[in-house]
Design a protein around this motif. Structure first.
Motif, PDB file in Angstrom:
ATOM      1  N   THR A 130      16.998 -59.580  -5.808  1.00 40.03           N
ATOM      2  CA  THR A 130      17.142 -58.153  -6.121  1.00 40.03           C
ATOM      3  C   THR A 130      18.231 -57.997  -7.184  1.00 40.03           C
ATOM      4  OG1 THR A 130      18.883 -57.727  -4.497  1.00 40.03           O
ATOM      5  CG2 THR A 130      16.597 -57.485  -3.738  1.00 40.03           C
ATOM      6  N   LEU A 131      18.428 -56.750  -7.606  1.00 39.47           N
ATOM      7  CA  LEU A 131      19.481 -56.481  -8.593  1.00 39.47           C
ATOM      8  C   LEU A 131      20.853 -56.909  -8.075  1.00 39.47           C
ATOM      9  CD1 LEU A 131      18.571 -53.003 -10.141  1.00 39.47           C
ATOM     10  CD2 LEU A 131      17.912 -55.294 -10.848  1.00 39.47           C
ATOM     11  N   ALA A 132      21.024 -56.922  -6.748  1.00 38.92           N
ATOM     12  CA  ALA A 132      22.302 -57.362  -6.168  1.00 38.92           C
ATOM     13  C   ALA A 132      22.572 -58.817  -6.558  1.00 38.92           C
ATOM     14  CB  ALA A 132      22.259 -57.221  -4.647  1.00 38.92           C
ATOM     15  N   ASP A 133      21.542 -59.659  -6.475  1.00 35.42           N
ATOM     16  CA  ASP A 133      21.714 -61.075  -6.831  1.00 35.42           C
ATOM     17  C   ASP A 133      21.896 -61.247  -8.343  1.00 35.42           C
ATOM     18  OD1 ASP A 133      21.166 -62.021  -4.104  1.00 35.42           O
ATOM     19  OD2 ASP A 133      19.133 -61.334  -4.500  1.00 35.42           O
ATOM     20  N   VAL A 134      21.198 -60.433  -9.105  1.00 33.63           N
ATOM     21  CA  VAL A 134      21.340 -60.520 -10.562  1.00 33.63           C
ATOM     22  C   VAL A 134      22.797 -60.240 -10.953  1.00 33.63           C
ATOM     23  CG1 VAL A 134      20.655 -59.468 -12.763  1.00 33.63           C
ATOM     24  CG2 VAL A 134      18.930 -59.896 -10.995  1.00 33.63           C
ATOM     25  N   ALA A 174      13.754 -61.237 -18.025  1.00 32.50           N
ATOM     26  CA  ALA A 174      13.067 -62.523 -17.831  1.00 32.50           C
ATOM     27  C   ALA A 174      12.309 -62.526 -16.501  1.00 32.50           C
ATOM     28  CB  ALA A 174      14.080 -63.672 -17.880  1.00 32.50           C
ATOM     29  N   GLU A 175      12.947 -62.035 -15.441  1.00 32.78           N
ATOM     30  CA  GLU A 175      12.298 -62.023 -14.122  1.00 32.78           C
ATOM     31  C   GLU A 175      11.052 -61.139 -14.130  1.00 32.78           C
ATOM     32  OE1 GLU A 175      12.814 -63.654 -11.288  1.00 32.78           O
ATOM     33  OE2 GLU A 175      14.645 -64.728 -11.836  1.00 32.78           O
ATOM     34  N   LYS A 176      11.085 -60.096 -14.946  1.00 27.47           N
ATOM     35  CA  LYS A 176       9.942 -59.188 -14.986  1.00 27.47           C
ATOM     36  C   LYS A 176       8.937 -59.579 -16.068  1.00 27.47           C
ATOM     37  CE  LYS A 176      12.148 -55.178 -12.880  1.00 27.47           C
ATOM     38  NZ  LYS A 176      11.158 -54.731 -11.879  1.00 27.47           N
ATOM     39  N   GLY A 177       9.269 -60.611 -16.839  1.00 28.33           N
ATOM     40  CA  GLY A 177       8.351 -61.070 -17.884  1.00 28.33           C
ATOM     41  C   GLY A 177       8.201 -60.067 -19.014  1.00 28.33           C
ATOM     42  N   LYS A 219      10.852 -48.343 -15.541  1.00 32.55           N
ATOM     43  CA  LYS A 219       9.768 -48.500 -16.532  1.00 32.55           C
ATOM     44  C   LYS A 219       8.890 -49.706 -16.244  1.00 32.55           C
ATOM     45  CE  LYS A 219      11.167 -45.351 -19.678  1.00 32.55           C
ATOM     46  NZ  LYS A 219      10.358 -44.275 -20.229  1.00 32.55           N
ATOM     47  N   HIS A 220       9.448 -50.708 -15.579  1.00 34.52           N
ATOM     48  CA  HIS A 220       8.701 -51.946 -15.299  1.00 34.52           C
ATOM     49  C   HIS A 220       8.885 -52.281 -13.820  1.00 34.52           C
ATOM     50  CE1 HIS A 220       8.203 -52.697 -19.634  1.00 34.52           C
ATOM     51  NE2 HIS A 220       9.430 -52.198 -19.729  1.00 34.52           N
ATOM     52  N   PRO A 221       8.214 -51.556 -12.940  1.00 35.40           N
ATOM     53  CA  PRO A 221       8.492 -51.699 -11.500  1.00 35.40           C
ATOM     54  C   PRO A 221       8.044 -53.024 -10.882  1.00 35.40           C
ATOM     55  CG  PRO A 221       6.796 -50.031 -11.910  1.00 35.40           C
ATOM     56  CD  PRO A 221       7.275 -50.459 -13.237  1.00 35.40           C
ATOM     57  N   ASP A 222       7.235 -53.823 -11.596  1.00 32.33           N
ATOM     58  CA  ASP A 222       6.752 -55.085 -11.001  1.00 32.33           C
ATOM     59  C   ASP A 222       7.358 -56.316 -11.661  1.00 32.33           C
ATOM     60  OD1 ASP A 222       5.123 -53.995  -9.057  1.00 32.33           O
ATOM     61  OD2 ASP A 222       3.567 -53.589 -10.550  1.00 32.33           O
ATOM     62  N   PRO A 223       7.783 -57.297 -10.893  1.00 30.39           N
ATOM     63  CA  PRO A 223       7.971 -57.232  -9.460  1.00 30.39           C
ATOM     64  C   PRO A 223       9.175 -56.363  -9.131  1.00 30.39           C
ATOM     65  CG  PRO A 223       8.859 -59.286 -10.305  1.00 30.39           C
ATOM     66  CD  PRO A 223       8.226 -58.593 -11.456  1.00 30.39           C
ATOM     67  N   PRO A 224       9.161 -55.664  -7.989  1.00 31.13           N
ATOM     68  CA  PRO A 224      10.287 -54.784  -7.664  1.00 31.13           C
ATOM     69  C   PRO A 224      11.565 -55.571  -7.438  1.00 31.13           C
ATOM     70  CG  PRO A 224       8.672 -54.842  -5.875  1.00 31.13           C
ATOM     71  CD  PRO A 224       8.112 -55.682  -6.970  1.00 31.13           C
ATOM     72  N   MET A 225      12.644 -55.065  -7.989  1.00 31.97           N
ATOM     73  CA  MET A 225      13.938 -55.752  -7.848  1.00 31.97           C
ATOM     74  C   MET A 225      14.950 -54.889  -7.111  1.00 31.97           C
ATOM     75  SD  MET A 225      13.626 -58.735  -9.358  1.00 31.97           S
ATOM     76  CE  MET A 225      15.083 -59.252 -10.181  1.00 31.97           C
ATOM     77  N   GLU A 247      14.982 -70.281 -13.513  1.00 33.96           N
ATOM     78  CA  GLU A 247      14.784 -70.311 -14.970  1.00 33.96           C
ATOM     79  C   GLU A 247      15.521 -69.140 -15.666  1.00 33.96           C
ATOM     80  OE1 GLU A 247      13.681 -72.374 -17.056  1.00 33.96           O
ATOM     81  OE2 GLU A 247      13.595 -71.016 -18.801  1.00 33.96           O
ATOM     82  N   SER A 248      15.429 -67.956 -15.048  1.00 33.62           N
ATOM     83  CA  SER A 248      16.036 -66.771 -15.689  1.00 33.62           C
ATOM     84  C   SER A 248      17.555 -66.896 -15.793  1.00 33.62           C
ATOM     85  CB  SER A 248      15.684 -65.508 -14.891  1.00 33.62           C
ATOM     86  OG  SER A 248      16.180 -65.619 -13.559  1.00 33.62           O
ATOM     87  N   PHE A 249      18.163 -67.594 -14.845  1.00 34.95           N
ATOM     88  CA  PHE A 249      19.615 -67.802 -14.880  1.00 34.95           C
ATOM     89  C   PHE A 249      19.959 -68.999 -15.772  1.00 34.95           C
ATOM     90  CE2 PHE A 249      21.798 -65.066 -11.742  1.00 34.95           C
ATOM     91  CZ  PHE A 249      20.696 -64.438 -11.173  1.00 34.95           C
ATOM     92  N   ALA A 250      19.194 -70.094 -15.603  1.00 32.86           N
ATOM     93  CA  ALA A 250      19.489 -71.323 -16.351  1.00 32.86           C
ATOM     94  C   ALA A 250      19.372 -71.086 -17.858  1.00 32.86           C
ATOM     95  CB  ALA A 250      18.562 -72.441 -15.901  1.00 32.86           C
TER      96      ALA A 250
END
Ligand SMILES: N[C@@H](CCC(=O)N[C@@H](CS)C(=O)NCC(=O)O)C(=O)O
Length: 215
Positions: free
Chosen positions: A158-162, A22-25, A75-81, A198-201
């Protein structure tokens, strides 16, 4: 075509993948299953018989949540996480190790409880809950040490927060009576900030009914 993600509604592991996509669309089809039931398609794709499983267009399945996150990041570096700085990058992976470790201990404890009164091992549950307490303490310390209190590294997700947000969301739903929010008010505030995104909710966990006997 595109990606298909095999997921379960309570799974903190699958939620990490959903949040990242979701964060990367990145669009994907969500295939919701109960991994503990005989009808699950998971063993068809993952020899370890666990979800999440990400199935790309080429049909070659990607499994194990931390590996899926790295795969998506590549594979999807944007936005970098993942942060550019190597030490920050390694720290992000360390946080994920702890977050996933808390999940592992909670899942073991959850199934121990399913054995029913008199059949549960109290020492086993206590052992797992020590890992949970230790892991939560580590997350709380890292939040306290962060510069913003909103993200664990720098000023963006970042992935840490995810990973941290997923396990805390799992705690909130599966272990609502656990006192972590009172014990770690800064961690609670950090989690509430993430949970409002939004991605979490849109991926908050919900329990599933498991029909098959597991333990
Ligand atoms: N280490 C794995 C854990 C995944 C996991 O335990 N998934 C659970 C659902 S939350 C599952 O599919 N369990 C089925 C089983 O262990 O047989 C990961 O990070 O992907």
């Amino acid at each position: 075509m595109g990606y298909t993600l095999i997921s379960a509604t309570p799974s903190p592991y699958a939620r990490k993948v959903r949040i990242l996509l979701a964060e990367k669309g990145v669009p994907f089809t969500l295939q919701t299953e109960v991994p503990w039931e005989s009808t699950t398609e998971t063993p068809k794709y993952n020899p370890l018989e666990k979800l999440p499983v990400l199935i790309p267009d080429d049909g070659k399945p990607v499994y194990e949540s931390h590996y899926i996150l790295e795969w998506i990041e590549a594979k999807h570096p944007d936005p970098p996480m993942l942060p550019k700085d190597i030490d920050d990058r390694l720290f992000a992976k360390q946080v994920e190790v702890v977050a996933d470790g808390i999940c592992d201990a909670l899942v073991l404890c959850f199934f121990e409880k399913q054995r029913g009164p008199g059949k549960e091992s109290e020492p086993w549950k206590a052992r797992q809950m020590r890992k949970v307490e230790g892991g939560l303490q580590a997350l709380a310390t890292w939040v306290d040490q962060s510069s913003s209190g909103k993200f664990l590294i720098g000023d963006s997700l970042t992935l840490a927060d995810v990973a941290a947000g997923s396990v805390l969301g799992y705690m909130a739903v599966r272990w609502p009576d656990h006192p972590w929010m009172n014990k770690h008010p800064q961690l609670k505030k950090y989690w509430e900030g993430l949970d409002a995104r939004e991605s979490f909710a849109s991926t908050r966990p919900s329990p599933q009914n498991i029909k098959d006997q597991i333990v």
